[in-house]
Design a protein around this motif. Structure first.
Motif, PDB file in Angstrom:
ATOM      1  N   LEU A   1       0.869  -1.179   0.000  1.00  0.00           N
ATOM      2  CA  LEU A   1       0.000   0.000   0.000  1.00  0.00           C
ATOM      3  C   LEU A   1       0.901   1.222   0.000  1.00  0.00           C
ATOM      4  CD1 LEU A   1      -2.528  -1.120   2.765  1.00  0.00           C
ATOM      5  CD2 LEU A   1      -2.908  -1.107   0.299  1.00  0.00           C
TER       6      LEU A   1
ATOM      7  N   GLN B   1       0.170   7.023  11.481  1.00  0.00           N
ATOM      8  CA  GLN B   1       0.954   5.901  10.968  1.00  0.00           C
ATOM      9  C   GLN B   1       1.606   5.136  12.110  1.00  0.00           C
ATOM     10  OE1 GLN B   1       3.447   7.993   7.953  1.00  0.00           O
ATOM     11  NE2 GLN B   1       2.272   6.782   6.504  1.00  0.00           N
TER      12      GLN B   1
ATOM     13  N   ASN C   1      -0.405  -0.781  10.133  1.00  0.00           N
ATOM     14  CA  ASN C   1       0.413   0.063   9.239  1.00  0.00           C
ATOM     15  C   ASN C   1      -0.330   0.416   7.961  1.00  0.00           C
ATOM     16  OD1 ASN C   1       2.837   0.018  10.897  1.00  0.00           O
ATOM     17  ND2 ASN C   1       3.018  -2.113  10.265  1.00  0.00           N
TER      18      ASN C   1
ATOM     19  N   PRO D   1      -2.380   3.622   7.176  1.00  0.00           N
ATOM     20  CA  PRO D   1      -2.382   4.950   6.546  1.00  0.00           C
ATOM     21  C   PRO D   1      -1.050   5.188   5.854  1.00  0.00           C
ATOM     22  CG  PRO D   1      -3.032   5.104   8.852  1.00  0.00           C
ATOM     23  CD  PRO D   1      -2.524   3.733   8.642  1.00  0.00           C
ATOM     24  N   LYS D   2      -1.144   5.710   4.614  1.00  0.00           N
ATOM     25  CA  LYS D   2       0.069   5.965   3.865  1.00  0.00           C
ATOM     26  C   LYS D   2       0.134   7.442   3.511  1.00  0.00           C
ATOM     27  CE  LYS D   2       1.236   1.659   3.806  1.00  0.00           C
ATOM     28  NZ  LYS D   2       2.282   1.152   4.675  1.00  0.00           N
ATOM     29  N   PHE D   3       1.357   7.912   3.310  1.00  0.00           N
ATOM     30  CA  PHE D   3       1.604   9.328   3.095  1.00  0.00           C
ATOM     31  C   PHE D   3       2.217   9.516   1.715  1.00  0.00           C
ATOM     32  CE2 PHE D   3       2.302  13.536   4.599  1.00  0.00           C
ATOM     33  CZ  PHE D   3       3.550  13.965   4.166  1.00  0.00           C
TER      34      PHE D   3
END
Lengths: 400, 366, 295
Positions: free
Chosen positions: C73, C136, C142, C144-146
């Motif tokens: 992801l 995060q 793990n 949420p991604k940025f």
């Protein structure tokens, strides 16, 4: 309240220093522009698994702990009423004010959507329900912001004194006089705030990592983290006061307050002992002792961290040893290092979100950190030269 | 000789008065459908052909088996006859022409002089020893192609041999066989690899050019995306078996009868770019290698066909289905940089510790 | 002597004011909302076709497709299929936001950008987020991604296609609307529905074919019923969930633990205000004593 005998260092600014800083900070500014245009990925080694790296672990968490000199000395001087430490207060406050301001700068650099940062102090207003009161980070953010304000207010007298005595502008002189009178009355309540706020947020900085849950290794994950962070930060605060004092005395050719500083070390012994007792006590009682030995390389890291606390304790525990000033300095470095390593470990080393994921800061990431430090050092230099911060040649050893 | 007679017989079977218009339009529409194009395109083809816009085609043969020409015979939408009589002007073709010798060379010369033609290349071109291993009328293949292909409005390489060398280029490639693009580096060549190339892919390209004057979108190897944009594996009717892990283990076993996936038998579908899986051959459904139970050997793709052993398992594309645990997003920690930072930190701490001696001097001590 | 009774009273008043601050209730996170929706992913039905990966990209206007899927992801991928290959067995695994009952990300987010909203769906408010990335740290999966590669980054994660299934005007779910992945799945390996219905469905599957599903002690386990406080996306598989990358969590989420500690210290803001009062009183007393000394 005792009036300070502080004086501006005076004299011209060192040309070499200024030139170097202008060039260095100019380059730094360019790198920052690059970061703000192209994003965080190009200037750092941060990843989705390690969203918090050097900028948070060092500039914010360790940096503010190291900036707890003001806090530590204020406790001694005003709460425990050891007035003899008074000359240390103002320089410690300046280091703290700058340290916290730079931490704030580091945060603006670190967050991805920085244009919304104004919402933190104001975003809840008027609908306070928009804040998430469950979040430890909210408390840290609000507390740190308030504390930065309090620190500069606490430094107010230094600026006011200078303006009162040297300003040609009569309005400014009038303002300074009124200001100083206000401080006479209100200083207690400002300082009380200046002791309350760090107590709150330095401990909460530890609580933050509890949300990592299983991702934080058992040797560092404990409900006692807030207290451990608080105690270690007090120790680091004293250590930085020792260093800041010594460096300033040496650089600006003033007398060093040896007696005062050496007696500080007694306090450090208590602080370190408390820290180690709590750390080990908690680990043993919660049955985590085996982890100290069977966690592979993290066991080594753990014992190194403990060692960094134990060595200064050993140096300072003996009255004769600690009276030799260089020992004080060494113990202080090690204590600062110990507290920093403890924070680095909590935030980075002992934080393992998924197998195979690693983090290491990139060159530009470290460069940006150095820039923040350089900015802080520059501002310290300019302010100390122009404003009455450092104690005079006659050390105020009479009061007790 | 026998082949030519076959051709002539076929041509003879066409009705004398030609095909009537409705049937002709129908044929064009079926051709369009066979290539997955809308019926309206087929109508356009018919209209263009009627308007007499028949592009000139010069068809060159070099190191080839004539299989690609043969495969064109097995088409009916349009049939070869319709194609060469009504839709294109075939001005040179060694297999189909009745003429021979000086006559046919004259035809070639005239067609080249007129210009504006499509040059179709079938077969590889030998380059070793100045290309003497294929000569027609005393000229090497290289020479002929450089002249004819160099002056063409478009160059189509039909078959793997013309596209990248094909069978003649298999190790040890004794004649230095290469594809047409290598002989014509400055001319964009449309490659239609295959062994044989699926004739409908060829028809699609030619008819598009004939009716709309444009050429289809190509990939970076000059292959039309509509035919070579996906691998066999991505379009294979046996894919569900692959995904479920049902494989033929031996020719003739139960899995083979049930039509299981041939990956374990060395099928190169995952590495082969072609549309055989959806556009079959001979206009018979399932008449294509995997359809009849033979693993694909990658005839269209350079480096696979005639190169990788038949029963060697194909390499699955690297990002096919990622594993559960991703690698570190920034790669492993580089020991060099980590070392530099570690040393610098150590030096700083060490330096500070050493400075304590000097810094500790002076001041009041007890 | 102006700093005496007046100041003392002031100190006490400040201390008293804090006592009326609102008390947080941890009880609201104990269960999913009554109308909660979620997904049920049965890994034994998944064939790894990755149609859901492309469907998610399309539904969310994200670049890319399943033909060259990313390895994880990321800032442009909200849903992913991965493969576990062991000794003689294998399983596909779908990764996306778990829409936890007590989400770590929502606990972490100080400004309420990540919040558990209607139907228990955890969505992101771009107007509030400052990109601090605490979420995060807080997510045990793990998720949420940025977006690291842009100066205007978003925090990206599955939001159950809230923009498709949820009508903002009426506030209710659109009839027949499905998240992209559930719409695309040819094997109904992942399905969408009311959380309570999905739980029953999962329990039924496990009851009908217990030998098909894995559990830690022989009994088939439905991942997400209680794990980490419960998740609105449930998982069934024929092997250990740890192989598929899911952490083994207790019944209590880390959000609850962190919240309990934080509230334990700061409940009603009593402790800070009281400490402030004490500090002020001590210093005032010291200053009085010193002034007496100085005469």
């Amino acid at each position: 309240m005792a009036h300070s005998h502080a004086q501006p260092v005076g004299g011209p600014l060192n040309k070499k220093f200024v030139t170097f800083m202008v060039i260095f900070l100019g380059l730094w500014g360019a790198v920052l522009l690059y970061r703000f245009i192209f994003g965080i990925g190009v200037v750092s080694g941060l990843t989705d698994y390690y969203p918090w790296g050097v900028w948070i672990a060092f500039d914010v968490v360790t940096g503010t702990a190291l900036a707890c000199g003001g806090y530590a000395v204020a406790i001694l001087c005003y709460i425990m009423n050891k007035g003899k430490y008074h000359p240390l207060v103002r320089p410690a406050l300046l280091t703290s004010a700058l340290g916290y301001s730079m931490a704030g700068l580091a945060i603006v650099i670190d967050v991805g959507r920085w244009w919304g940062v104004w919402r933190i102090p104001l975003g809840g207003f008027p609908d306070m329900g928009k804040y998430n009161w469950d979040s430890a980070l909210l408390e840290v953010a609000l507390c740190v912001m308030a504390y930065v304000g309090v620190l500069w207010i606490e430094l107010g007298p230094a600026f006011l004194e200078k303006w009162e005595s040297t300003s040609k502008n009569s309005a400014l002189v009038g303002f300074a006089k009124t200001g100083l009178k206000f401080y006479d009355k209100a200083l207690i309540w400002i300082i009380a705030l200046g002791v309350l706020l760090p107590t709150m947020h330095q401990s909460s900085l530890g609580t933050l990592m509890l949300l990592g849950g299983q991702k934080l290794h058992g040797l560092w994950y404990t409900p006692w983290i807030p207290l451990l962070y608080l105690i270690s930060c007090v120790g680091m605060g004293y250590a930085i006061v020792v260093w800041e004092s010594s460096l300033s005395s040496s650089l600006f050719k003033r007398d060093r307050e040896d007696t005062m500083l050496i007696s500080l070390s007694g306090t450090m012994v208590v602080v370190i002992s408390l820290y180690l007792a709590l750390r080990f006590g908690d680990l043993i009682i919660s049955g985590k002792m085996p982890l100290m030995f069977n966690s592979g390389w993290l066991s080594i890291v753990f014992w190194a961290e403990i060692g960094l606390f134990a060595v200064p304790l050993f140096i300072l525990a003996n009255k004769q040893r600690r009276s030799h000033f260089p020992n004080m300095l060494r113990a202080s470095i090690l204590l600062m290092l110990a507290g920093s390593v403890y924070r680095f470990n909590t935030y980075i080393t002992a934080y393992q979100p998924a197998p195979g994921q690693t983090y290491f800061p990139s060159f530009l990431e470290i460069f940006i950190t150095f820039g923040v430090i350089a900015l802080e050092v520059s501002m310290y230099y300019f302010i100390v030269k122009r404003y009455p911060i450092l104690g005079g040649a006659t050390a105020d050893a009479s009061a007790e | 000789m026998g082949r030519r007679d076959e051709m002539l017989d076929l041509l003879a079977e066409l009705p004398d008065e030609g095909v009537d218009r409705r049937d002709f339009v129908k044929v064009c529409m079926m051709a369009a459908a066979a290539l997955g194009l809308p019926a309206a395109t087929g109508v356009k083809w018919a209209e263009a052909a009627e308007a007499g816009l028949k592009p000139s085609v010069i068809w060159l043969h070099f190191q080839e088996c004539t299989g690609c020409t043969e495969s064109l015979l097995r088409t009916s939408h349009p049939g070869l006859g319709t194609l060469i009589l009504d839709m294109i002007s075939l001005d040179y073709h060694e297999t189909l022409f009745a003429a021979a010798g000086h006559q046919i060379e004259a035809a070639l010369h005239d067609a080249v002089a007129r210009g504006g033609y499509i040059c179709v290349v079938e077969g590889a071109i030998p380059t070793k020893d100045d290309g003497i291993y294929c000569q027609i009328a005393g000229r090497t293949a290289m020479d002929i192609l450089q002249e004819v292909g160099g002056n063409a409005a478009a160059v189509i390489a039909i078959g793997s041999c013309a596209s990248w060398g094909g069978v003649p280029s298999a190790e040890p490639n004794p004649t230095g066989a290469v594809g047409a693009q290598e002989i014509l580096p400055d001319t964009p060549v449309i490659n239609l690899p295959g062994c044989p190339s699926n004739p409908y892919n060829f028809l699609g390209v030619v008819l598009q050019f004939a009716t709309m004057g444009t050429l289809p979108a190509l990939d970076d190897e000059g292959r039309p995306l509509f035919a070579y944009g996906r691998t066999i594996h991505e379009h294979c009717p046996r894919r569900a078996h692959f995904d479920a892990g049902r494989f033929v283990r031996e020719f003739g076993d139960e899995g083979h009868d049930l039509g299981y996936c041939l990956f374990a038998m060395g099928c190169k579908g995952p590495e082969t770019y072609a549309n055989c899986s959806t556009l079959h051959f001979n206009e018979v459904p399932d008449a294509w290698p995997i359809g009849i139970g033979a693993p694909c050997f990658g005839c269209t793709t350079k480096g696979v066909g005639f190169t990788k052993p038949l029963f060697q398992e194909a390499a699955l594309p690297p990002n096919y289905v990622p594993p559960i645990h991703a690698e570190s997003q920034r790669g492993p920690i580089t020991p060099g940089w980590a070392g530099v930072v570690g040393l610098a930190t150590g030096a700083a701490v060490g330096g500070a510790l050493m400075a304590t001696k000097k810094l500790g001097e002076g001041g009041t001590e007890d | 002597m102006s700093m005496d009774r007046r100041t003392l009273l002031k100190g006490l008043a400040v201390a008293g004011a804090g006592a009326v601050a609102p008390v947080e209730a941890s009880e609201q996170y104990a269960e999913a909302p009554a109308d909660a929706v979620g997904m049920l992913y049965d890994a034994t039905r998944c064939i790894g076709c990755q149609a859901c990966v492309t469907a998610c990209k399309t539904a969310n206007n994200l670049p890319g497709n399943r033909y060259n899927p990313p390895r994880d992801l990321d800032g442009y991928t909200k849903n992913l299929i991965r493969l576990y290959e062991g000794e003689g067995d294998y399983s596909y695994m779908k990764s996306q936001c778990m829409h936890c009952v007590d989400p770590g990300c929502a606990n972490a987010c100080m400004i309420g950008a990540y919040k558990k909203r209607e139907y228990g769906i955890v969505t992101w408010d771009p107007d509030r987020c400052i990109g601090c990335r605490y979420c995060q740290v807080a997510c045990p999966y793990n998720i949420p991604k940025f977006q690291w590669d842009t100066g205007v980054p978003l925090m990206v994660k599955c939001e159950l296609c809230n923009h498709i299934i949820h009508d903002p005007d009426t506030g209710t779910l659109r009839e027949g609307a499905l998240p992209g992945c559930c719409q695309a799945c040819p094997k109904e390996a992942v399905i969408f529905g009311k959380y309570t219905d999905l739980i029953e469905d999962a329990k039924q599957r496990v009851a009908d074919r217990p030998e098909k599903y894995w559990g830690p002690d022989g009994e088939p386990k439905i991942f997400g019923l209680t794990d980490g406080g419960g998740t609105q996306v449930l998982y069934l598989a024929d092997m250990n969930f740890e192989n598929l990358g899911l952490p083994t969590l207790g019944d209590e989420g880390t959000a609850k633990q962190a919240r309990d500690i934080q509230h334990g210290i700061y409940r009603g803001f009593i402790a800070p205000v009281a400490l402030y009062g004490v500090l002020g009183a001590v210093m005032w007393r010291n200053s009085r004593a010193q002034k007496k000394e100085e005469g």
